[in-house]
Design a protein around this motif. Structure first.
Motif, PDB file in Angstrom:
ATOM      1  N   SER A 155       0.828  -1.209   0.000  1.00  0.00           N
ATOM      2  CA  SER A 155       0.000   0.000   0.000  1.00  0.00           C
ATOM      3  C   SER A 155       0.860   1.257   0.000  1.00  0.00           C
ATOM      4  CB  SER A 155      -0.950  -0.005   1.201  1.00  0.00           C
ATOM      5  OG  SER A 155      -1.952  -0.984   1.011  1.00  0.00           O
ATOM      6  N   LYS A 156       1.990   1.199   0.697  1.00  0.00           N
ATOM      7  CA  LYS A 156       2.887   2.365   0.730  1.00  0.00           C
ATOM      8  C   LYS A 156       3.422   2.692  -0.661  1.00  0.00           C
ATOM      9  CE  LYS A 156       3.824   3.937   5.033  1.00  0.00           C
ATOM     10  NZ  LYS A 156       4.001   5.350   5.438  1.00  0.00           N
ATOM     11  N   VAL A 157       3.825   1.659  -1.408  1.00  0.00           N
ATOM     12  CA  VAL A 157       4.472   1.945  -2.698  1.00  0.00           C
ATOM     13  C   VAL A 157       3.462   2.167  -3.828  1.00  0.00           C
ATOM     14  CG1 VAL A 157       6.608   0.744  -2.087  1.00  0.00           C
ATOM     15  CG2 VAL A 157       4.800  -0.506  -3.316  1.00  0.00           C
ATOM     16  N   THR A 158       2.247   1.653  -3.657  1.00  0.00           N
ATOM     17  CA  THR A 158       1.251   1.828  -4.727  1.00  0.00           C
ATOM     18  C   THR A 158       0.249   2.937  -4.416  1.00  0.00           C
ATOM     19  OG1 THR A 158      -0.274   0.232  -3.737  1.00  0.00           O
ATOM     20  CG2 THR A 158       1.336  -0.625  -5.340  1.00  0.00           C
ATOM     21  N   GLY A 159       0.143   3.312  -3.138  1.00  0.00           N
ATOM     22  CA  GLY A 159      -0.871   4.289  -2.758  1.00  0.00           C
ATOM     23  C   GLY A 159      -2.273   3.716  -2.772  1.00  0.00           C
ATOM     24  N   LYS A 160      -2.378   2.392  -2.818  1.00  0.00           N
ATOM     25  CA  LYS A 160      -3.699   1.755  -2.881  1.00  0.00           C
ATOM     26  C   LYS A 160      -3.851   0.711  -1.787  1.00  0.00           C
ATOM     27  CE  LYS A 160      -3.703   2.253  -7.871  1.00  0.00           C
ATOM     28  NZ  LYS A 160      -4.770   3.149  -8.278  1.00  0.00           N
ATOM     29  N   SER A 161      -5.069   0.566  -1.323  1.00  0.00           N
ATOM     30  CA  SER A 161      -5.354  -0.497  -0.364  1.00  0.00           C
ATOM     31  C   SER A 161      -5.252  -1.850  -1.072  1.00  0.00           C
ATOM     32  CB  SER A 161      -6.757  -0.329   0.210  1.00  0.00           C
ATOM     33  OG  SER A 161      -7.714  -0.591  -0.795  1.00  0.00           O
ATOM     34  N   ILE A 162      -5.062  -2.901  -0.311  1.00  0.00           N
ATOM     35  CA  ILE A 162      -5.007  -4.245  -0.898  1.00  0.00           C
ATOM     36  C   ILE A 162      -6.309  -4.577  -1.648  1.00  0.00           C
ATOM     37  CG2 ILE A 162      -4.842  -6.719  -0.352  1.00  0.00           C
ATOM     38  CD1 ILE A 162      -2.143  -5.263  -0.317  1.00  0.00           C
ATOM     39  N   PRO A 163      -7.484  -4.296  -1.073  1.00  0.00           N
ATOM     40  CA  PRO A 163      -8.715  -4.588  -1.846  1.00  0.00           C
ATOM     41  C   PRO A 163      -8.769  -3.836  -3.174  1.00  0.00           C
ATOM     42  CG  PRO A 163      -9.250  -4.213   0.465  1.00  0.00           C
ATOM     43  CD  PRO A 163      -7.791  -3.870   0.314  1.00  0.00           C
ATOM     44  N   ASP A 164      -8.388  -2.565  -3.171  1.00  0.00           N
ATOM     45  CA  ASP A 164      -8.436  -1.798  -4.417  1.00  0.00           C
ATOM     46  C   ASP A 164      -7.412  -2.317  -5.429  1.00  0.00           C
ATOM     47  OD1 ASP A 164     -10.491  -0.200  -3.555  1.00  0.00           O
ATOM     48  OD2 ASP A 164      -9.241   1.521  -3.044  1.00  0.00           O
ATOM     49  N   LEU A 165      -6.222  -2.631  -4.945  1.00  0.00           N
ATOM     50  CA  LEU A 165      -5.183  -3.111  -5.860  1.00  0.00           C
ATOM     51  C   LEU A 165      -5.530  -4.489  -6.411  1.00  0.00           C
ATOM     52  CD1 LEU A 165      -2.372  -2.165  -6.958  1.00  0.00           C
ATOM     53  CD2 LEU A 165      -1.361  -3.672  -5.220  1.00  0.00           C
ATOM     54  N   LEU A 166      -6.055  -5.350  -5.555  1.00  0.00           N
ATOM     55  CA  LEU A 166      -6.452  -6.685  -6.008  1.00  0.00           C
ATOM     56  C   LEU A 166      -7.540  -6.583  -7.069  1.00  0.00           C
ATOM     57  CD1 LEU A 166      -6.350  -9.759  -5.839  1.00  0.00           C
ATOM     58  CD2 LEU A 166      -7.844  -9.642  -3.832  1.00  0.00           C
ATOM     59  N   SER A 167      -8.475  -5.666  -6.852  1.00  0.00           N
ATOM     60  CA  SER A 167      -9.540  -5.472  -7.836  1.00  0.00           C
ATOM     61  C   SER A 167      -8.969  -5.005  -9.169  1.00  0.00           C
ATOM     62  CB  SER A 167     -10.545  -4.446  -7.294  1.00  0.00           C
ATOM     63  OG  SER A 167     -11.460  -4.072  -8.305  1.00  0.00           O
ATOM     64  N   GLU A 168      -8.123  -3.999  -9.102  1.00  0.00           N
ATOM     65  CA  GLU A 168      -7.598  -3.363 -10.316  1.00  0.00           C
ATOM     66  C   GLU A 168      -6.661  -4.278 -11.104  1.00  0.00           C
ATOM     67  OE1 GLU A 168      -6.038   0.600  -9.489  1.00  0.00           O
ATOM     68  OE2 GLU A 168      -4.323   0.130 -10.781  1.00  0.00           O
ATOM     69  N   ARG A 169      -5.808  -5.007 -10.388  1.00  0.00           N
ATOM     70  CA  ARG A 169      -4.777  -5.785 -11.076  1.00  0.00           C
ATOM     71  C   ARG A 169      -5.205  -7.217 -11.380  1.00  0.00           C
ATOM     72  NH1 ARG A 169       0.163  -3.200 -11.437  1.00  0.00           N
ATOM     73  NH2 ARG A 169       0.306  -4.644 -13.174  1.00  0.00           N
ATOM     74  N   ILE A 170      -6.151  -7.753 -10.619  1.00  0.00           N
ATOM     75  CA  ILE A 170      -6.500  -9.170 -10.814  1.00  0.00           C
ATOM     76  C   ILE A 170      -8.006  -9.403 -10.955  1.00  0.00           C
ATOM     77  CG2 ILE A 170      -6.384 -11.483  -9.793  1.00  0.00           C
ATOM     78  CD1 ILE A 170      -3.673 -10.743  -8.592  1.00  0.00           C
ATOM     79  N   TRP A 171      -8.809  -8.961  -9.993  1.00  0.00           N
ATOM     80  CA  TRP A 171     -10.220  -9.363  -9.968  1.00  0.00           C
ATOM     81  C   TRP A 171     -10.984  -8.854 -11.178  1.00  0.00           C
ATOM     82  CZ3 TRP A 171      -9.835 -13.238  -7.236  1.00  0.00           C
ATOM     83  CH2 TRP A 171     -10.928 -13.907  -6.717  1.00  0.00           C
ATOM     84  N   GLN A 172     -10.736  -7.600 -11.571  1.00  0.00           N
ATOM     85  CA  GLN A 172     -11.401  -7.083 -12.775  1.00  0.00           C
ATOM     86  C   GLN A 172     -10.799  -7.684 -14.047  1.00  0.00           C
ATOM     87  OE1 GLN A 172     -12.815  -2.960 -12.867  1.00  0.00           O
ATOM     88  NE2 GLN A 172     -12.019  -2.674 -10.784  1.00  0.00           N
ATOM     89  N   PRO A 173      -9.471  -7.726 -14.189  1.00  0.00           N
ATOM     90  CA  PRO A 173      -8.923  -8.308 -15.433  1.00  0.00           C
ATOM     91  C   PRO A 173      -9.335  -9.766 -15.689  1.00  0.00           C
ATOM     92  CG  PRO A 173      -7.222  -7.040 -14.295  1.00  0.00           C
ATOM     93  CD  PRO A 173      -8.416  -7.077 -13.384  1.00  0.00           C
ATOM     94  N   ILE A 174      -9.423 -10.579 -14.631  1.00  0.00           N
ATOM     95  CA  ILE A 174      -9.798 -11.980 -14.899  1.00  0.00           C
ATOM     96  C   ILE A 174     -11.275 -12.109 -15.265  1.00  0.00           C
ATOM     97  CG2 ILE A 174      -7.963 -12.990 -13.460  1.00  0.00           C
ATOM     98  CD1 ILE A 174     -10.094 -13.617 -11.319  1.00  0.00           C
ATOM     99  N   GLY A 175     -12.037 -11.027 -15.039  1.00  0.00           N
ATOM    100  CA  GLY A 175     -13.463 -11.076 -15.356  1.00  0.00           C
ATOM    101  C   GLY A 175     -14.295 -11.707 -14.267  1.00  0.00           C
ATOM    102  N   ALA A 176     -13.887 -11.501 -13.006  1.00  0.00           N
ATOM    103  CA  ALA A 176     -14.631 -12.057 -11.870  1.00  0.00           C
ATOM    104  C   ALA A 176     -16.087 -11.562 -11.914  1.00  0.00           C
ATOM    105  CB  ALA A 176     -13.971 -11.660 -10.557  1.00  0.00           C
ATOM    106  N   HIS A 177     -17.011 -12.433 -11.544  1.00  0.00           N
ATOM    107  CA  HIS A 177     -18.434 -12.095 -11.586  1.00  0.00           C
ATOM    108  C   HIS A 177     -18.927 -11.423 -10.311  1.00  0.00           C
ATOM    109  CE1 HIS A 177     -20.152 -14.439 -15.132  1.00  0.00           C
ATOM    110  NE2 HIS A 177     -18.848 -14.625 -15.203  1.00  0.00           N
TER     111      HIS A 177
END
Lengths: 431, 431
Positions: free
Chosen positions: A268-290
C-alpha cells in the motif's frame, strides 16, 4: 482489561479448542441446524460475534458464508464488463475416484473426501473447463466464502507482481519502504524474507494459548469500541510496530500471518492503494470475476491482508486458471509469466523443512504460495479449516475447495485432501 | 448506561446538530479533505463509528459512500446475467437550465443546485435514456451510496407488491401476520395504515432531543457489544414490540421510520425471506442491476428496512424507470401495473396536510412513496441529507440524486431541489 473486552479475544481467527465429538458434515449442515433462520432467529440459533459462537463449530459452517454480516468490510470490485464464463465438460465419475487417505489403509472416494473435509464448495478445472463442481450447506454458486489464509497468496502474488515490475526490490529492507517499521522486527528484513516468511519474529500464533500474541493482533484489528483503559495497538499497523525479533532473519520458514500484513503495508505504501483496491484493479477485474469479493477491515479501514478475503468459488477458480496459464487469462496477460515462474520455482526446501510439517515433506513456501516440489510441479494456496487453491500443471488441473472443517489446522484435513487431489490429477492425466 | 454505551447513541441516524458555518460542497469534497487516505490515515482524518465523527458533516460526505466499511451488512445481489444497460443521449445544456429556488428571487442553474445540495451523484433519464449524469466527491459510476429513507420506498413497494399478489390484505391487522406485535402500538393497525404511515405511535424521531425514542431504536439495532447492565431491546424487532399507541390510527400522516421496520417484519413473516433477499429476487435481479446493493443489519441479522439500503446510482435509476414504465423493464413485467397505479393514486391529502410539510403542499404518502399531486403526476422517494428518486410521468423523466447535505432534513435542500426538478421536466417536455 474489562470483561466486555476479554470476551472479544475469542474473535476473528478463533478456532475450535474444546470440540466434543464433532458432528459430521451432513449433521452440521447449517441449513439443517437452522442458524439465523426465522424472523427473528431463535436465541439458540443466533450466531453472534460477541459471545464467541460466531467462529465455533458448527456455527462456523454458517459464518464462513456470511462474514460481511458480522464485520465491516471493504469491497474488491469485480468486473462490470467482460465477465469470464467457464466452459463445462462435467464428468460425474470424478466423484467415484478413490484414493487412500494419509495414514489409512482403505480407499475412499472423492465424494467421501468432500464430506470428511466439510467441503462447502469444490470445483475442478481440466484444461480450463469445469469438469466437477459441487456445493454443500450454506454455499451456493453465487455466494462468497471466507478464504482464510488463501488471502496471503493474493497479497504475496501482488508483492511478486510489484517485484517483477520493479516497483519493489526483493533485496531492499522493509524499513526502506515503511519507515514506521524501522524499529520493529520487520525493519531489517528483506522484502524476499517477508514474502517467503523466513523472518524471525517473537510472535506466537498458537490459538490454544490465551496469552499468545495472535490475540493481541486480533484485538488490534477488531473494529469494536475500545474500553477506556485500553492501552494496546488500535489497528493492524500499530500492532506490527510492536513486534520484536526472535533471532536472525533468513534462517528458517516460520508461518506467521503478520508477515502478510507487513507485506500488505509495504504494498500500500508503494502503490498508494489499499489491498482490496489493488487486487480489484490488477486481478479481480482483469480476470473477469463475476462477484465482488471483500476483506474484513480494522478501525482504520486497513484490510486484513493475512486472512480477511472472501470470494466466490468460480472467481477463485478463474484466478487459479490464470496462474496455471502463466498469467494469461480472459484474453489478456493479467500477470507477467515471470511472476508465475518465480512462484513455481519455490522457496528453499531446507528452510521449510525446519518448520516440521509432516504432511508436507519436501514442500517450500514462495511468494506466499505452498510449493509441493512433486513430479507434477503442484503448488497451492492454503487456508485454515480447509480452504485451498491447488494447481497441478502436469495434469492441467486447477482445483478450489472451500470448507468449514471443525478443526482449524489443515493437518486435520490434509490426509483426505492431498492424496485426493493427486488422484484426480492422475485420472485427468489419462483423459 | 455506561460511558462507552452512551457514546454509541450518536450513531446510525445521527445528524448535524451543532454545525458551524458549513463548508461548501467544493470545500467539503472528501477527496480534498483526505478522509481515510494514507496508510494508515492520519488520526484527524480517520472517520470512526465510535467517536461520532462517522456521520458528522463533513466526514459524512465520505461515509455515505463507504457504509459497509463501518457496519455489518447483508448483500442485495445484483443480476449475474442479463444486466441492463442504458442508452445515452447526453445533453449538457441541462446543467445550464435555471430556476428560482423556493423563497428566493434570483434564478440559479441546475449546476449550481448540485453544489447547493451537496450532490454526490445525479442522473436524469428522459424516455429511458440518460440525458445527464454527474458524479462528485467520493462517488463514482461503480460505487454505492447510502439512500437513507429511500430505503422505505423499497420496503413499501415490496409491501404493495404482496398486496397486489394477495399475499397480504391491506385491511388485515398487523397482529394477524406478526403475533409478536399484538400488544404493541402496531397490533391493531391495518397493513394499509402502516404502509401509508397513518399509525399513531408514541415515538419521537426528533434527533435534536437526546432522550428521543429514536436513540433507543438506534441502539437496539446497533450490532456492538452490549454493556452488562444493558436492559433494553437488543434488535429492531424487540424494539418494535415496546412501542405504545399515542391515539387512534388512521387519523393523520406521521412520518416515523419504525412503520417501515414493522412493515419489513410483516413482509419477512409472510414470505419467509429477509428484505435484502426479497428485494434482490423480486426487483434488483429482474431489473438487471449491475452492482450488489446492501443493507445495514442488527445483531440478529435483521436489515434496517427503514433506512439501511445502499445502492448504485444507475441501478437506482433502473428501478425508477421500471416504476415509470408501469412495472415493465428489462424485457419483463417486474411489478404488476396495479402496484404503480396504486402508488400514483397517492394517499389521503388531508391526512398528509396535518403533518405540516410547508414545502410539500398538497402532497400525500402512499406505499412509502411521496406523491406530489401536481399537474405532472410526479412522485418521489426521499431520504435525509438529500437522497431522492423523482419520477415525472408527464415529462417522461426519472431523476436520481444522491447527496451528503450538511443538514439531515430535506427541508434544507428542497428549495434547491423541487423547483430544479420541475425546471428539468419542463425543459424535457419541449424536446
Amino acid at each position: 482489561m474489562n470483561k466486555l473486552y476479554s470476551s472479544l479475544l475469542a474473535l476473528t481467527i478463533s478456532t475450535t479448542l474444546n470440540a466434543q465429538e464433532p458432528l459430521t458434515a451432513a449433521q452440521s449442515d447449517p441449513k439443517i441446524l437452522g442458524w439465523m433462520q426465522g424472523f427473528p432467529p431463535a436465541a439458540n440459533r443466533t450466531v453472534s460475534l460477541f459471545d464467541g459462537s460466531f467462529f465455533e463449530f458448527p456455527a462456523i459452517r454458517y459464518s464462513v458464508c456470511h462474514m460481511r454480516e458480522f464485520f465491516p468490510t471493504k469491497v474488491v470490485r469485480s468486473a462490470d464488463q467482460g465477465n469470464y464464463s467457464f466452459k463445462q465438460k462435467l464428468d460425474a465419475k470424478i466423484g467415484n475416484i478413490t484414493f487412500i487417505p494419509l495414514g489409512k489403509d482403505e480407499p475412499v472416494s472423492i465424494e467421501t473426501s468432500l464430506a470428511e473435509t466439510y467441503a462447502d464448495g469444490f470445483i475442478v478445472l481440466h484444461k480450463g473447463k469445469v469438469v466437477y463442481e459441487r456445493y454443500f450447506g450454506e454455499l451456493d454458486p453465487e455466494g462468497t466464502h471466507a478464504v482464510m489464509s488463501v488471502s496471503k497468496t493474493f497479497t504475496g502474488t501482488l508483492g511478486a507482481l510489484l517485484l517483477a515490475e520493479g516497483v519493489l526490490d526483493e533485496n531492499k529492507l522493509v524499513k526502506d519502504y515503511v519507515p514506521e517499521l524501522a524499529n520493529s522486527a520487520f525493519g531489517d528484513a528483506t522484502i524476499r524474507q517477508v514474502l517467503d516468511m523466513t523472518t524471525s519474529l517473537d510472535y506466537s500464533e498458537d490459538y490454544a494459548d490465551p496469552k499468545a500474541d495472535v490475540w493481541v493482533f486480533s484485538a488490534a484489528g477488531n473494529p469494536v469500541p475500545l474500553p477506556a483503559d485500553y492501552k494496546g495497538p488500535k489497528n493492524y499497523y500499530e500492532f506490527l510496530q510492536t513486534v520484536h525479533k526472535a533471532g536472525s532473519h533468513g534462517q528458517a520458514f516460520g508461518y506467521k500471518t503478520i508477515n502478510t500484513d507487513a507485506m500488505g503495508w509495504i504494498i500500500s505504501k508503494v502503490t498508494g492503494k489499499s489491498i482490496p483496491d489493488l487486487l480489484s484493479e490488477r486481478i479481480w477485474q482483469p480476470i473477469g470475476a463475476h462477484h465482488d469479493g471483500y476483506y474484513q477491515i480494522d478501525r482504520s479501514g486497513i484490510a486484513f491482508a493475512g486472512g480477511g478475503f472472501n470470494a466466490n468459488l468460480r472467481d477463485l477458480a478463474m484466478f487459479g486458471e490464470m496462474i496455471r496459464n502463466n498469467g494469461y487469462f480472459n484474453k489478456k496477460q493479467v500477470l507477467p509469466k515471470a511472476v508465475i515462474d518465480d512462484i513455481r520455482k519455490g522457496g528453499r526446501q531446507e528452510d521449510f523443512a525446519k518448520a516440521g510439517y509432516t504432511n508436507l515433506k519436501n514442500w517450500s513456501y514462495r511468494n506466499m504460495w505452498w510449493v509441493a516440489h512433486n513430479e507434477d510441479g503442484a503448488f497451492s494456496a492454503r487456508g485454515v479449516h480447509g480452504q485451498a487453491i491447488y494447481i497441478d500443471p502436469a495434469a492441467e488441473m486447477v482445483l478450489v475447495r472451500l470448507a468449514s472443517h471443525h478443526t482449524a489446522s489443515n493437518t486435520a484435513n490434509d490426509p483426505y485432501s492431498l492424496p485426493a487431489y493427486q488422484a484426480i490429477a492422475d485420472y485427468l492425466k489419462k483423459k
